[in-house]
Design a protein around this motif. Structure first.
Motif, PDB file in Angstrom:
ATOM      1  N   TRP A 187       0.972  -1.376   0.001  1.00 28.13           N
ATOM      2  CA  TRP A 187      -0.003  -0.174  -0.178  1.00 28.13           C
ATOM      3  C   TRP A 187       0.833   1.026  -0.025  1.00 28.13           C
ATOM      4  O   TRP A 187       1.572   1.654   1.227  1.00 28.13           O
ATOM      5  N   GLY A 188       0.932   1.910  -1.211  1.00 29.71           N
ATOM      6  CA  GLY A 188       1.882   3.009  -1.219  1.00 29.71           C
ATOM      7  C   GLY A 188       1.169   4.226  -1.115  1.00 29.71           C
ATOM      8  O   GLY A 188       0.370   4.527  -0.577  1.00 29.71           O
ATOM      9  N   GLY A 189       1.681   5.271  -1.786  1.00 30.15           N
ATOM     10  CA  GLY A 189       1.181   6.610  -1.894  1.00 30.15           C
ATOM     11  C   GLY A 189       0.714   7.140  -3.215  1.00 30.15           C
ATOM     12  O   GLY A 189       0.600   6.206  -4.068  1.00 30.15           O
ATOM     13  N   LEU A 190       0.610   8.457  -3.372  1.00 30.67           N
ATOM     14  CA  LEU A 190      -0.067   8.965  -4.625  1.00 30.67           C
ATOM     15  C   LEU A 190       1.133   9.004  -5.518  1.00 30.67           C
ATOM     16  O   LEU A 190       0.919   9.363  -6.732  1.00 30.67           O
ATOM     17  N   LEU A 191       2.429   8.696  -5.275  1.00 24.90           N
ATOM     18  CA  LEU A 191       3.562   8.843  -6.177  1.00 24.90           C
ATOM     19  C   LEU A 191       4.163   7.438  -6.216  1.00 24.90           C
ATOM     20  O   LEU A 191       4.200   6.803  -5.159  1.00 24.90           O
ATOM     21  N   ARG A 192       4.709   7.105  -7.322  1.00 30.45           N
ATOM     22  CA  ARG A 192       5.161   5.687  -7.503  1.00 30.45           C
ATOM     23  C   ARG A 192       6.347   5.508  -6.391  1.00 30.45           C
ATOM     24  O   ARG A 192       6.656   4.439  -5.858  1.00 30.45           O
TER      25      ARG A 192
END
Length: 202
Positions: free
Chosen positions: A145-150
């Motif tokens: 589960w990452g963020g809005l940027l790669r």
């Protein structure tokens, strides 16, 4: 309910009560539209096998990523979305704060040991105001589960049989993926994990 971010939650064991009907429906879909490992635009064959049901199915080939009303392998429309699928997706979305979710497609992923899904955004849908509802069946997996940027750091979250993740609103375009699936055997699915992902694509 485990909050993951604004508009994103993990509903632990949410699908357990409906597993028999879900698996029966899944196998019926796969009989009509068999699983296949698709090729991405760069020429790489995905490690995850896929099929779809509903008004459209997600496909990828050397021409790109897109939704299609017909199965390219058969030329026929995708199987209709089974009612147990639709009922679970709508109920889980409502619990997560999205009471008006009306999914029109379900992408079904089959992971075998070693299969993975790199960090990506679900952005091929026309309606990105609608959430994504993701259901895990079978072997446990590690959800990235990452963020809005790669390049944003990604949390590693265990997903077990029956877990449901819903994300929408400010988290709708969050990067996410699945780490390589570990070897194992599940009493209901054998050496694999199934992932049902419901979207509003059209």
């Amino acid at each position: 309910m485990v909050p993951l971010g604004p508009g994103a939650v993990l509903l632990t064991a949410r699908a357990l009560d409906g597993v028999p009907a879900l698996l029966e429906a899944l196998h019926a879909v796969a009989e009509a539209a068999p699983f296949r490992r698709m090729t991405v635009p760069g020429g790489h064959t995905m490690s995850v096998a896929m099929t779809s049901c509903g008004a459209a199915g997600w496909i990828t080939d050397r021409r790109g990523y897109r939704y299609s009303a017909t199965d390219p392998d058969s030329g026929r429309p995708w199987p209709a979305m089974p009612e147990p699928f639709r009922d679970l997706a709508r109920a889980a979305a409502a619990e997560a704060g999205f009471p008006d979710f009306q999914p029109d497609t379900c992408l079904i992923n089959r992971y075998e040991p070693g299969a993975r899904m790199g960090l990506h955004q679900d952005r091929d849908e026309r309606d990105t105001d609608a959430p994504i509802v993701s259901v895990s069946l079978g072997l446990a997996a590690t959800f990235l589960w990452g963020g809005l940027l790669r390049n944003d750091p990604a949390r590693r979250l265990p997903l077990r049989h029956g877990d449901v993740v819903v994300w929408g609103g400010p988290s709708r375009l969050q990067f996410h993926g699945i780490a390589p699936l570990r070897e194992g055997e599940h009493p209901l699915t054998g050496r694999c994990r199934y992932n049902l992902t419901f979207r509003r694509a059209l």
